[in-house]
Write a protein that holds these residues in place. Structure first.
Motif, PDB file in Angstrom:
ATOM      1  N   ILE A 270      41.561  30.447  20.881  1.00 27.05           N
ATOM      2  CA  ILE A 270      41.165  31.339  19.796  1.00 27.05           C
ATOM      3  C   ILE A 270      39.975  30.682  19.121  1.00 27.05           C
ATOM      4  O   ILE A 270      40.062  29.559  18.621  1.00 27.05           O
ATOM      5  CB  ILE A 270      42.307  31.555  18.790  1.00 27.05           C
ATOM      6  N   ILE A 271      38.844  31.371  19.160  1.00 26.31           N
ATOM      7  CA  ILE A 271      37.629  30.828  18.563  1.00 26.31           C
ATOM      8  C   ILE A 271      37.212  31.707  17.391  1.00 26.31           C
ATOM      9  O   ILE A 271      37.582  32.873  17.302  1.00 26.31           O
ATOM     10  CB  ILE A 271      36.485  30.726  19.599  1.00 26.31           C
ATOM     11  N   GLU A 272      36.452  31.127  16.499  1.00 26.63           N
ATOM     12  CA  GLU A 272      36.079  31.824  15.276  1.00 26.63           C
ATOM     13  C   GLU A 272      34.601  31.598  14.992  1.00 26.63           C
ATOM     14  O   GLU A 272      34.085  30.498  15.151  1.00 26.63           O
ATOM     15  CB  GLU A 272      36.923  31.292  14.119  1.00 26.63           C
ATOM     16  N   THR A 273      33.920  32.645  14.608  1.00 23.60           N
ATOM     17  CA  THR A 273      32.510  32.558  14.248  1.00 23.60           C
ATOM     18  C   THR A 273      32.302  33.171  12.879  1.00 23.60           C
ATOM     19  O   THR A 273      33.117  33.956  12.399  1.00 23.60           O
ATOM     20  CB  THR A 273      31.627  33.312  15.263  1.00 23.60           C
ATOM     21  N   GLU A 274      31.211  32.811  12.264  1.00 25.03           N
ATOM     22  CA  GLU A 274      30.832  33.456  11.022  1.00 25.03           C
ATOM     23  C   GLU A 274      30.454  34.899  11.323  1.00 25.03           C
ATOM     24  O   GLU A 274      30.055  35.222  12.448  1.00 25.03           O
ATOM     25  CB  GLU A 274      29.652  32.728  10.373  1.00 25.03           C
ATOM     26  N   PRO A 275      30.571  35.789  10.350  1.00 27.04           N
ATOM     27  CA  PRO A 275      30.235  37.194  10.604  1.00 27.04           C
ATOM     28  C   PRO A 275      28.825  37.337  11.156  1.00 27.04           C
ATOM     29  O   PRO A 275      27.879  36.735  10.648  1.00 27.04           O
ATOM     30  CB  PRO A 275      30.344  37.841   9.217  1.00 27.04           C
ATOM     31  N   GLU A 276      28.710  38.084  12.232  1.00 34.29           N
ATOM     32  CA  GLU A 276      27.392  38.334  12.800  1.00 34.29           C
ATOM     33  C   GLU A 276      26.623  39.324  11.935  1.00 34.29           C
ATOM     34  O   GLU A 276      27.204  40.095  11.183  1.00 34.29           O
ATOM     35  CB  GLU A 276      27.544  38.897  14.212  1.00 34.29           C
ATOM     36  N   GLU A 277      25.332  39.292  12.056  1.00 36.77           N
ATOM     37  CA  GLU A 277      24.529  40.283  11.371  1.00 36.77           C
ATOM     38  C   GLU A 277      24.977  41.672  11.829  1.00 36.77           C
ATOM     39  O   GLU A 277      25.362  41.859  12.969  1.00 36.77           O
ATOM     40  CB  GLU A 277      23.056  40.075  11.722  1.00 36.77           C
ATOM     41  N   GLU A 278      24.947  42.607  10.923  1.00 33.22           N
ATOM     42  CA  GLU A 278      25.480  43.933  11.213  1.00 33.22           C
ATOM     43  C   GLU A 278      24.529  44.733  12.097  1.00 33.22           C
ATOM     44  O   GLU A 278      24.221  45.894  11.824  1.00 33.22           O
ATOM     45  CB  GLU A 278      25.759  44.672   9.907  1.00 33.22           C
ATOM     46  N   ARG A 279      24.058  44.091  13.136  1.00 32.99           N
ATOM     47  CA  ARG A 279      23.185  44.757  14.106  1.00 32.99           C
ATOM     48  C   ARG A 279      23.553  44.244  15.487  1.00 32.99           C
ATOM     49  O   ARG A 279      23.943  43.096  15.659  1.00 32.99           O
ATOM     50  CB  ARG A 279      21.701  44.474  13.826  1.00 32.99           C
ATOM     51  N   ASP A 280      23.431  45.092  16.462  1.00 35.11           N
ATOM     52  CA  ASP A 280      23.589  44.641  17.834  1.00 35.11           C
ATOM     53  C   ASP A 280      22.672  45.456  18.734  1.00 35.11           C
ATOM     54  O   ASP A 280      21.965  46.355  18.267  1.00 35.11           O
ATOM     55  CB  ASP A 280      25.045  44.694  18.293  1.00 35.11           C
ATOM     56  N   GLU A 281      22.675  45.114  19.999  1.00 36.50           N
ATOM     57  CA  GLU A 281      21.786  45.761  20.955  1.00 36.50           C
ATOM     58  C   GLU A 281      22.609  46.605  21.911  1.00 36.50           C
ATOM     59  O   GLU A 281      23.625  46.156  22.440  1.00 36.50           O
ATOM     60  CB  GLU A 281      21.014  44.703  21.739  1.00 36.50           C
ATOM     61  N   ILE A 282      22.194  47.842  22.109  1.00 27.94           N
ATOM     62  CA  ILE A 282      22.878  48.736  23.032  1.00 27.94           C
ATOM     63  C   ILE A 282      21.847  49.395  23.941  1.00 27.94           C
ATOM     64  O   ILE A 282      20.636  49.340  23.688  1.00 27.94           O
ATOM     65  CB  ILE A 282      23.687  49.825  22.301  1.00 27.94           C
ATOM     66  N   TYR A 283      22.344  50.040  24.974  1.00 23.11           N
ATOM     67  CA  TYR A 283      21.490  50.814  25.871  1.00 23.11           C
ATOM     68  C   TYR A 283      21.941  52.268  25.862  1.00 23.11           C
ATOM     69  O   TYR A 283      23.145  52.551  25.778  1.00 23.11           O
ATOM     70  CB  TYR A 283      21.566  50.278  27.299  1.00 23.11           C
ATOM     71  N   LYS A 284      20.981  53.159  25.950  1.00 26.36           N
ATOM     72  CA  LYS A 284      21.266  54.573  26.143  1.00 26.36           C
ATOM     73  C   LYS A 284      20.788  54.952  27.540  1.00 26.36           C
ATOM     74  O   LYS A 284      19.627  54.767  27.878  1.00 26.36           O
ATOM     75  CB  LYS A 284      20.557  55.436  25.099  1.00 26.36           C
ATOM     76  N   LEU A 285      21.717  55.461  28.341  1.00 24.90           N
ATOM     77  CA  LEU A 285      21.384  55.949  29.674  1.00 24.90           C
ATOM     78  C   LEU A 285      21.451  57.473  29.652  1.00 24.90           C
ATOM     79  O   LEU A 285      22.365  58.047  29.050  1.00 24.90           O
ATOM     80  CB  LEU A 285      22.380  55.422  30.711  1.00 24.90           C
ATOM     81  N   GLU A 286      20.504  58.145  30.284  1.00 30.48           N
ATOM     82  CA  GLU A 286      20.532  59.610  30.283  1.00 30.48           C
ATOM     83  C   GLU A 286      20.017  60.150  31.602  1.00 30.48           C
ATOM     84  O   GLU A 286      19.201  59.539  32.296  1.00 30.48           O
ATOM     85  CB  GLU A 286      19.717  60.182  29.119  1.00 30.48           C
ATOM     86  N   SER A 287      20.538  61.330  31.944  1.00 33.15           N
ATOM     87  CA  SER A 287      20.119  61.997  33.166  1.00 33.15           C
ATOM     88  C   SER A 287      20.356  63.493  33.011  1.00 33.15           C
ATOM     89  O   SER A 287      21.354  63.909  32.406  1.00 33.15           O
ATOM     90  CB  SER A 287      20.905  61.465  34.363  1.00 33.15           C
ATOM     91  N   ASN A 288      19.435  64.322  33.533  1.00 35.58           N
ATOM     92  CA  ASN A 288      19.592  65.776  33.512  1.00 35.58           C
ATOM     93  C   ASN A 288      20.273  66.230  34.798  1.00 35.58           C
ATOM     94  O   ASN A 288      19.833  65.890  35.899  1.00 35.58           O
ATOM     95  CB  ASN A 288      18.234  66.460  33.381  1.00 35.58           C
ATOM     96  N   ILE A 289      21.334  67.019  34.653  1.00 36.55           N
ATOM     97  CA  ILE A 289      22.125  67.449  35.805  1.00 36.55           C
ATOM     98  C   ILE A 289      22.286  68.968  35.751  1.00 36.55           C
ATOM     99  O   ILE A 289      22.802  69.499  34.759  1.00 36.55           O
ATOM    100  CB  ILE A 289      23.499  66.760  35.809  1.00 36.55           C
ATOM    101  N   ASP A 290      21.864  69.660  36.817  1.00 31.78           N
ATOM    102  CA  ASP A 290      21.908  71.131  36.800  1.00 31.78           C
ATOM    103  C   ASP A 290      22.801  71.722  37.891  1.00 31.78           C
ATOM    104  O   ASP A 290      22.780  72.919  38.140  1.00 31.78           O
ATOM    105  CB  ASP A 290      20.493  71.709  36.931  1.00 31.78           C
ATOM    106  N   ASP A 291      23.582  70.875  38.569  1.00 32.13           N
ATOM    107  CA  ASP A 291      24.405  71.408  39.655  1.00 32.13           C
ATOM    108  C   ASP A 291      25.800  70.789  39.636  1.00 32.13           C
ATOM    109  O   ASP A 291      26.344  70.410  40.664  1.00 32.13           O
ATOM    110  CB  ASP A 291      23.746  71.165  41.013  1.00 32.13           C
ATOM    111  N   ALA A 292      26.388  70.676  38.436  1.00 30.18           N
ATOM    112  CA  ALA A 292      27.732  70.120  38.312  1.00 30.18           C
ATOM    113  C   ALA A 292      28.615  71.070  37.515  1.00 30.18           C
ATOM    114  O   ALA A 292      28.151  71.729  36.579  1.00 30.18           O
ATOM    115  CB  ALA A 292      27.679  68.754  37.617  1.00 30.18           C
ATOM    116  N   THR A 293      29.884  71.137  37.890  1.00 27.29           N
ATOM    117  CA  THR A 293      30.832  71.969  37.153  1.00 27.29           C
ATOM    118  C   THR A 293      31.348  71.202  35.933  1.00 27.29           C
ATOM    119  O   THR A 293      31.168  69.978  35.827  1.00 27.29           O
ATOM    120  CB  THR A 293      32.029  72.340  38.045  1.00 27.29           C
ATOM    121  N   GLY A 294      32.019  71.924  35.049  1.00 23.81           N
ATOM    122  CA  GLY A 294      32.625  71.269  33.902  1.00 23.81           C
ATOM    123  C   GLY A 294      33.653  70.238  34.316  1.00 23.81           C
ATOM    124  O   GLY A 294      33.766  69.170  33.697  1.00 23.81           O
TER     125      GLY A 294
END
Length: 440
Positions: A277-301
Motif C-alpha cells: 500500500i503506497i501513498e502519495t500527496e494529492p496530484e494536481e487536479e489535471r490529467d492527460e486523456i485521449y479521445k478516439l473517434e471514427s465515423n461509421i455509416d454501416d453498423a446496426t444499433g
C-alpha cells in the motif's frame, strides 16, 4: 446513445492518494494474490464468510505462515477432498491431470461453463463490488480461453477455472481487494518464465495461450526471464488485468504496508508476490486523456451496442455515439472513446476488430477533474454508494456535491418499488444530511 461510467474503483482517501502496488517480479497466480492481500490486512472474517456462502462443496481453506528464501510470507491454500489434497491445482490444469482424476474418481474438477460460474457467484454472499470484480476476472479468463480454442465465451467449458480451487482463488482475490478498500492498483509488468509446459493438448510454449491472449487484450506488459517454468498462470494474469488501473508508479511515494504472498512452486528464484500500500500527496487536479473517434455509416444499433460494451469492459472512461450525416447525405454515427494514454492501443484494436472502420482519429487532451471519493451510506431504504465530489474554493476546501451511484439507486428502487427519481433524491439528501452532521 451514450454510456458514461466513471470507474467506481477510483477514490481519494482523505488528503492523500492510496494505491495498491503489486510487484510481480516472480510472476503471479491466484493463491499468491490472495495471500499477499491477506498479509496486507484484508479481513479474514469477511473472506471466510464469503467463501462459506459459495454454493460449492468439498473444500476448505488454510491460511498459514511459511518461509520463502528466509522471508516470512503468508500462504493461502485451497484444500480439496480426497485425492486432491495438497495437489498443485494450477499444475494439474497445465498437465491435464484433472481429466484423469475426473474419469478415475468421478468427482473433483468439474467442467463448468460461464453460465454455471455466474450462478455460483450470484448466489454467494458478496458485496456488489466483490461480485462485479469476480465476474470480471472470470470473463477475462473465459474470453482468453475461448480465443485459444476457437470458441465463443458461452461455449467454453473451463478447465482450471471450472475447478473448485480456482473458483475459490478468484472469489477470494475479489473479496480481499474489496476488503482493503483501496481501488487504485498499479501493476507495471508481469515477469514470466521461459521454456515449455506440457498440457492436455501437448507441449506449449510459455507464456501459455491464455496468458498471451490476456496480455494482448488488456495491454499487460510481460517481462520475460530466463527462469525455466511458468511464473504467470492464466488465473493470475486475469486477476492482474481485472485489478490494474495503472501501469505507472508515482515518481515518489511512501510505503504504508507490505504483504508477501507465497507461491506453491519452486523455481531458481523465490516464488512470492509482494503487495504494497503506497501513498502519495494529492496530484494536481489535471490529467492527460485521449479521445478516439471514427465515423461509421454501416453498423446496426446492436453492432454499436456490443462495441460499447467491449470498450467499457476494457476500461474506457467514456464511450458515446453522435448521429450525423456524411457525404451524399448518408446517415452515420461518430463513435467517440475517452481513455488513458496507456489504453489507446487496446481501444484502437477493439475498434478495428469490432467495426468496419479503416481509420481512427486520436487527440491528446488535458483534463481537469474534481477530487472525489466513494462513500457507502445507510439510508431508510438500505445501503447506497454515493460519489462525493469536492468543488474548488478560494480556501482550498470548496463545497461538496453528492452523486448517488446508479447501480445502488436501481437496487433500492427494485427492493422498495419506488420511482428512480424519488430514490435518487432520498439518497442525495441523506448524503447532504450526513455531511452536515460531520459524518461524511
Amino acid at each position: 446513445m451514450e454510456y458514461s461510467r466513471e470507474r467506481e474503483d477510483r477514490k481519494v482517501c482523505g488528503q492523500q492518494m492510496k494505491q495498491l502496488y503489486l510487484e510481480c517480479s516472480s510472476g503471479i497466480s491466484g493463491d499468491m494474490t490472495v495471500a499477499a492481500l491477506l498479509d496486507l490486512g484484508a479481513d479474514q472474517e469477511a473472506l471466510k464468510k464469503a467463501l462459506d456462502s459459495l454454493p460449492v462443496d468439498g473444500f476448505e481453506t488454510r491460511i498459514t505462515r511459511v518461509k520463502k528464501s528466509g522471508l516470512d510470507a503468508c500462504d493461502f491454500d485451497v484444500v480439496l477432498e480426497g485425492e486432491y489434497e495438497n495437489h498443485d491445482h494450477d499444475m494439474e490444469y497445465l498437465f491435464g491431470e484433472h481429466e484423469h482424476h475426473e474419469h478415475a474418481h468421478g468427482h473433483g474438477h468439474v467442467h463448468r461453463g460461464m453460465r454455471e460460474i455466474r450462478e455460483i457467484i450470484e448466489k454467494a454472499n458478496l458485496t456488489p463490488r466483490a461480485r462485479e470484480m469476480a465476474l470480471r476476472i472470470f470473463t477475462i479468463l473465459g474470453e482468453a480461453e475461448a480465443k485459444a480454442h476457437g470458441a465463443s465465451l458461452e461455449e467454453v467449458h473451463f478447465h482450471e477455472v471450472g475447478a473448485v480451487d480456482s473458483i475459490v482463488d478468484i472469489v477470494a482475490a475479489a473479496v480481499c481487494l474489496d476488503s482493503l478498500g483501496i481501488c487504485e492498483v498499479v501493476i507495471p509488468s508481469l515477469t514470466e518464465g521461459s521454456g515449455t509446459v506440457r498440457c492436455q493438448h501437448g507441449i506449449l510454449p510459455i507464456p501459455v495461450p491464455a496468458v498471451a491472449n490476456i496480455a494482448a487484450a488488456h495491454g499487460l506488459r510481460l517481462a520475460m526471464s530466463s527462469v525455466k517454468g511458468e511464473l504467470v498462470t492464466p488465473t493470475g494474469a486475469a486477476i492482474a488485468a481485472a485489478f490494474r488501473t495503472s501501469d505507472r508508479l508515482p515518481e515518489t511515494f511512501s510505503i504504508k504496508a507490505v504483504g508477501l504472498g507465497a507461491g506453491k512452486r519452486e523455481y531458481e528464484r523465490p516464488s512470492f508476490l509482494r503487495a504494497m500500500i503506497i501513498e502519495t500527496e494529492p496530484e494536481e487536479e489535471r490529467d492527460e486523456i485521449y479521445k478516439l473517434e471514427s465515423n461509421i455509416d454501416d453498423a446496426t444499433g446492436e453492432d454499436l451496442g456490443y462495441v460499447l460494451d467491449r470498450l467499457m469492459e476494457a476500461g474506457a472512461r467514456d464511450v458515446n455515439f453522435i448521429p450525423l450525416f456524411m457525404k451524399k447525405n448518408r446517415p452515420a454515427y461518430q463513435l467517440n472513446v475517452i481513455c488513458t494514454p496507456e489504453q489507446v492501443d487496446c481501444m484502437e484494436r477493439i475498434l478495428f476488430e469490432e467495426t468496419t472502420t479503416i481509420g481512427v482519429r486520436k487527440m491528446r487532451m488535458e483534463r481537469r477533474i474534481l477530487k472525489r471519493r466513494i462513500k457507502t451510506l445507510t439510508t431508510p431504504l438500505g445501503e447506497a454508494q454515493v460519489k462525493v465530489c469536492s468543488l474548488p474554493g478560494d480556501d482550498g476546501e470548496g463545497s461538496l456535491r453528492f452523486y448517488p451511484e446508479y447501480d445502488s439507486v436501481v437496487r433500492l428502487c427494485r427492493d422498495s418499488g419506488r420511482p428512480y427519481r424519488e430514490v435518487y433524491a432520498l439518497v442525495e439528501q441523506e448524503a447532504a444530511r450526513r455531511h452536515g452532521l460531520g459524518e461524511l
